[in-house]
Motif scaffolding. Structure first.
Motif, PDB file in Angstrom:
ATOM      1  N   ARG A  70      38.414  20.524  37.329  1.00 56.31           N
ATOM      2  CA  ARG A  70      37.090  20.387  36.696  1.00 56.31           C
ATOM      3  C   ARG A  70      36.113  19.712  37.637  1.00 56.31           C
ATOM      4  O   ARG A  70      34.940  20.088  37.708  1.00 56.31           O
ATOM      5  N   SER A  71      36.578  18.687  38.367  1.00 63.26           N
ATOM      6  CA  SER A  71      35.690  17.987  39.296  1.00 63.26           C
ATOM      7  C   SER A  71      35.262  18.911  40.438  1.00 63.26           C
ATOM      8  O   SER A  71      34.121  18.842  40.894  1.00 63.26           O
ATOM      9  N   LEU A  72      36.165  19.782  40.892  1.00 66.07           N
ATOM     10  CA  LEU A  72      35.797  20.754  41.922  1.00 66.07           C
ATOM     11  C   LEU A  72      34.815  21.794  41.388  1.00 66.07           C
ATOM     12  O   LEU A  72      33.887  22.207  42.085  1.00 66.07           O
ATOM     13  N   ALA A  73      35.015  22.206  40.156  1.00 67.60           N
ATOM     14  CA  ALA A  73      34.178  23.248  39.552  1.00 67.60           C
ATOM     15  C   ALA A  73      32.778  22.749  39.237  1.00 67.60           C
ATOM     16  O   ALA A  73      31.857  23.547  39.054  1.00 67.60           O
ATOM     17  N   ASN A  74      32.622  21.442  39.182  1.00 67.88           N
ATOM     18  CA  ASN A  74      31.328  20.848  38.848  1.00 67.88           C
ATOM     19  C   ASN A  74      30.223  21.303  39.794  1.00 67.88           C
ATOM     20  O   ASN A  74      29.075  21.440  39.392  1.00 67.88           O
ATOM     21  N   THR A  75      30.559  21.537  41.049  1.00 68.33           N
ATOM     22  CA  THR A  75      29.545  21.859  42.056  1.00 68.33           C
ATOM     23  C   THR A  75      29.357  23.351  42.292  1.00 68.33           C
ATOM     24  O   THR A  75      28.439  23.731  43.005  1.00 68.33           O
ATOM     25  N   ILE A  76      30.230  24.201  41.732  1.00 67.94           N
ATOM     26  CA  ILE A  76      30.090  25.632  42.003  1.00 67.94           C
ATOM     27  C   ILE A  76      29.218  26.309  40.950  1.00 67.94           C
ATOM     28  O   ILE A  76      29.110  25.854  39.816  1.00 67.94           O
ATOM     29  N   ASP A  77      28.589  27.407  41.366  1.00 70.26           N
ATOM     30  CA  ASP A  77      27.739  28.192  40.467  1.00 70.26           C
ATOM     31  C   ASP A  77      28.536  29.346  39.878  1.00 70.26           C
ATOM     32  O   ASP A  77      29.474  29.847  40.516  1.00 70.26           O
ATOM     33  N   PRO A  78      28.147  29.804  38.672  1.00 71.78           N
ATOM     34  CA  PRO A  78      28.818  30.962  38.083  1.00 71.78           C
ATOM     35  C   PRO A  78      28.637  32.196  38.963  1.00 71.78           C
ATOM     36  O   PRO A  78      27.538  32.436  39.474  1.00 71.78           O
ATOM     37  N   ILE A  79      29.699  32.967  39.163  1.00 66.48           N
ATOM     38  CA  ILE A  79      29.580  34.172  39.977  1.00 66.48           C
ATOM     39  C   ILE A  79      29.676  35.450  39.143  1.00 66.48           C
ATOM     40  O   ILE A  79      29.435  36.529  39.668  1.00 66.48           O
ATOM     41  N   PHE A  80      30.016  35.327  37.864  1.00 68.90           N
ATOM     42  CA  PHE A  80      30.072  36.476  36.961  1.00 68.90           C
ATOM     43  C   PHE A  80      29.374  36.143  35.657  1.00 68.90           C
ATOM     44  O   PHE A  80      29.299  34.977  35.264  1.00 68.90           O
ATOM     45  N   GLN A  81      28.897  37.215  34.989  1.00 76.52           N
ATOM     46  CA  GLN A  81      28.340  37.082  33.643  1.00 76.52           C
ATOM     47  C   GLN A  81      29.075  38.058  32.746  1.00 76.52           C
ATOM     48  O   GLN A  81      29.202  39.236  33.079  1.00 76.52           O
ATOM     49  N   LEU A  82      29.548  37.565  31.619  1.00 77.68           N
ATOM     50  CA  LEU A  82      30.204  38.414  30.632  1.00 77.68           C
ATOM     51  C   LEU A  82      29.157  38.785  29.594  1.00 77.68           C
ATOM     52  O   LEU A  82      28.658  37.919  28.887  1.00 77.68           O
ATOM     53  N   GLY A  83      28.812  40.070  29.546  1.00 76.19           N
ATOM     54  CA  GLY A  83      27.729  40.519  28.674  1.00 76.19           C
ATOM     55  C   GLY A  83      28.193  41.446  27.580  1.00 76.19           C
ATOM     56  O   GLY A  83      29.327  41.384  27.113  1.00 76.19           O
ATOM     57  N   LYS A  84      27.288  42.356  27.181  1.00 73.45           N
ATOM     58  CA  LYS A  84      27.533  43.208  26.018  1.00 73.45           C
ATOM     59  C   LYS A  84      28.674  44.202  26.208  1.00 73.45           C
ATOM     60  O   LYS A  84      29.229  44.687  25.242  1.00 73.45           O
ATOM     61  N   ASN A  85      29.034  44.509  27.457  1.00 66.52           N
ATOM     62  CA  ASN A  85      30.155  45.430  27.685  1.00 66.52           C
ATOM     63  C   ASN A  85      31.498  44.779  27.419  1.00 66.52           C
ATOM     64  O   ASN A  85      32.515  45.463  27.340  1.00 66.52           O
ATOM     65  N   GLY A  86      31.520  43.465  27.318  1.00 66.43           N
ATOM     66  CA  GLY A  86      32.756  42.758  27.018  1.00 66.43           C
ATOM     67  C   GLY A  86      33.695  42.722  28.208  1.00 66.43           C
ATOM     68  O   GLY A  86      33.280  42.857  29.362  1.00 66.43           O
ATOM     69  N   ILE A  87      34.970  42.553  27.926  1.00 62.98           N
ATOM     70  CA  ILE A  87      35.984  42.418  28.972  1.00 62.98           C
ATOM     71  C   ILE A  87      36.602  43.792  29.220  1.00 62.98           C
ATOM     72  O   ILE A  87      37.416  44.266  28.437  1.00 62.98           O
ATOM     73  N   GLU A  88      36.183  44.433  30.308  1.00 63.37           N
ATOM     74  CA  GLU A  88      36.679  45.758  30.664  1.00 63.37           C
ATOM     75  C   GLU A  88      37.626  45.653  31.851  1.00 63.37           C
ATOM     76  O   GLU A  88      37.705  44.618  32.507  1.00 63.37           O
ATOM     77  N   GLU A  89      38.316  46.749  32.158  1.00 62.31           N
ATOM     78  CA  GLU A  89      39.252  46.783  33.278  1.00 62.31           C
ATOM     79  C   GLU A  89      38.555  46.470  34.603  1.00 62.31           C
ATOM     80  O   GLU A  89      39.074  45.725  35.424  1.00 62.31           O
ATOM     81  N   SER A  90      37.374  47.045  34.808  1.00 62.10           N
ATOM     82  CA  SER A  90      36.655  46.815  36.068  1.00 62.10           C
ATOM     83  C   SER A  90      36.244  45.346  36.203  1.00 62.10           C
ATOM     84  O   SER A  90      36.293  44.774  37.295  1.00 62.10           O
ATOM     85  N   PHE A  91      35.847  44.741  35.090  1.00 66.61           N
ATOM     86  CA  PHE A  91      35.474  43.324  35.089  1.00 66.61           C
ATOM     87  C   PHE A  91      36.686  42.458  35.431  1.00 66.61           C
ATOM     88  O   PHE A  91      36.595  41.536  36.246  1.00 66.61           O
ATOM     89  N   LEU A  92      37.829  42.774  34.834  1.00 65.38           N
ATOM     90  CA  LEU A  92      39.061  42.028  35.107  1.00 65.38           C
ATOM     91  C   LEU A  92      39.485  42.176  36.567  1.00 65.38           C
ATOM     92  O   LEU A  92      39.942  41.216  37.180  1.00 65.38           O
ATOM     93  N   LYS A  93      39.311  43.376  37.130  1.00 65.25           N
ATOM     94  CA  LYS A  93      39.669  43.611  38.527  1.00 65.25           C
ATOM     95  C   LYS A  93      38.796  42.752  39.444  1.00 65.25           C
ATOM     96  O   LYS A  93      39.283  42.153  40.409  1.00 65.25           O
ATOM     97  N   GLN A  94      37.498  42.676  39.146  1.00 66.64           N
ATOM     98  CA  GLN A  94      36.592  41.853  39.952  1.00 66.64           C
ATOM     99  C   GLN A  94      36.971  40.381  39.863  1.00 66.64           C
ATOM    100  O   GLN A  94      36.940  39.668  40.868  1.00 66.64           O
ATOM    101  N   ILE A  95      37.343  39.932  38.674  1.00 68.98           N
ATOM    102  CA  ILE A  95      37.749  38.533  38.501  1.00 68.98           C
ATOM    103  C   ILE A  95      39.026  38.255  39.283  1.00 68.98           C
ATOM    104  O   ILE A  95      39.135  37.234  39.954  1.00 68.98           O
ATOM    105  N   GLU A  96      39.988  39.175  39.212  1.00 65.40           N
ATOM    106  CA  GLU A  96      41.236  39.006  39.964  1.00 65.40           C
ATOM    107  C   GLU A  96      40.971  38.893  41.462  1.00 65.40           C
ATOM    108  O   GLU A  96      41.541  38.036  42.139  1.00 65.40           O
ATOM    109  N   ASP A  97      40.112  39.764  41.983  1.00 69.32           N
ATOM    110  CA  ASP A  97      39.778  39.739  43.409  1.00 69.32           C
ATOM    111  C   ASP A  97      39.101  38.427  43.788  1.00 69.32           C
ATOM    112  O   ASP A  97      39.402  37.832  44.821  1.00 69.32           O
ATOM    113  N   ALA A  98      38.180  37.954  42.939  1.00 64.20           N
ATOM    114  CA  ALA A  98      37.480  36.701  43.210  1.00 64.20           C
ATOM    115  C   ALA A  98      38.436  35.512  43.156  1.00 64.20           C
ATOM    116  O   ALA A  98      38.346  34.602  43.983  1.00 64.20           O
ATOM    117  N   LEU A  99      39.365  35.526  42.208  1.00 63.15           N
ATOM    118  CA  LEU A  99      40.348  34.445  42.111  1.00 63.15           C
ATOM    119  C   LEU A  99      41.285  34.435  43.322  1.00 63.15           C
ATOM    120  O   LEU A  99      41.674  33.372  43.789  1.00 63.15           O
TER     121      LEU A  99
END
Length: 97
Positions: free
Chosen positions: A11-40
Motif C-alpha cells: 500500500r505504501s508503494l502504491a501511494n505514489t503510483i497513478d492508475p494505469i487502467f480504467q474499468l468502464g461500461k464494458n466491464g471485465i472482458e478477456e482483453s482487459f484481463l490480458k492487459q492487466i496480466e501483462d502490466a502485472l
C-alpha cells in the motif's frame, strides 16, 4: 497469500503510483484481463480506477479480477483498486517477511 505486513508495504508503494487502467461500461472482458496480466508481469503493482458506469464497486471488481488472473488485491478504496502479482521472469519488489 500475502501477510498484513506485506499488504501494508505494498500500500505504501502504491501511494505514489497513478492508475494505469480504467474499468468502464464494458466491464471485465478477456482483453482487459490480458492487459492487466501483462502490466502485472512488467510492473508487479498496478492501480486501476473503477468508473461509476461500470456497474461494479471497487471491491467487487478487485475480487473478480483477482479470481480470474490469480493476483492479490492489495487495496480497494473509493473507486481505486491496487493489485499485486509477483513477476515470474524478474521480480522487482522485495516483500518484507
Amino acid at each position: 497469500m500475502i501477510t498484513s505486513k506485506q499488504r501494508s508495504y505494498l500500500r505504501s508503494l502504491a501511494n505514489t503510483i497513478d492508475p494505469i487502467f480504467q474499468l468502464g461500461k464494458n466491464g471485465i472482458e478477456e482483453s482487459f484481463l490480458k492487459q492487466i496480466e501483462d502490466a502485472l508481469e512488467a510492473r508487479e503493482l498496478i492501480k486501476i480506477t473503477v468508473l461509476n458506469n461500470s456497474g461494479l464497486g471497487a471491491r467487487e471488481a478487485s475480487d473478480a479480477i483477482c479470481e480470474a488472473i490469480g493476483c492479490e488485491g492489495v487495496q480497494a478504496i473509493g473507486n481505486k483498486v491496487v493489485l499485486y502479482k509477483k513477476s515470474s521472469k524478474k521480480p522487482k519488489i522485495e516483500l518484507p517477511e
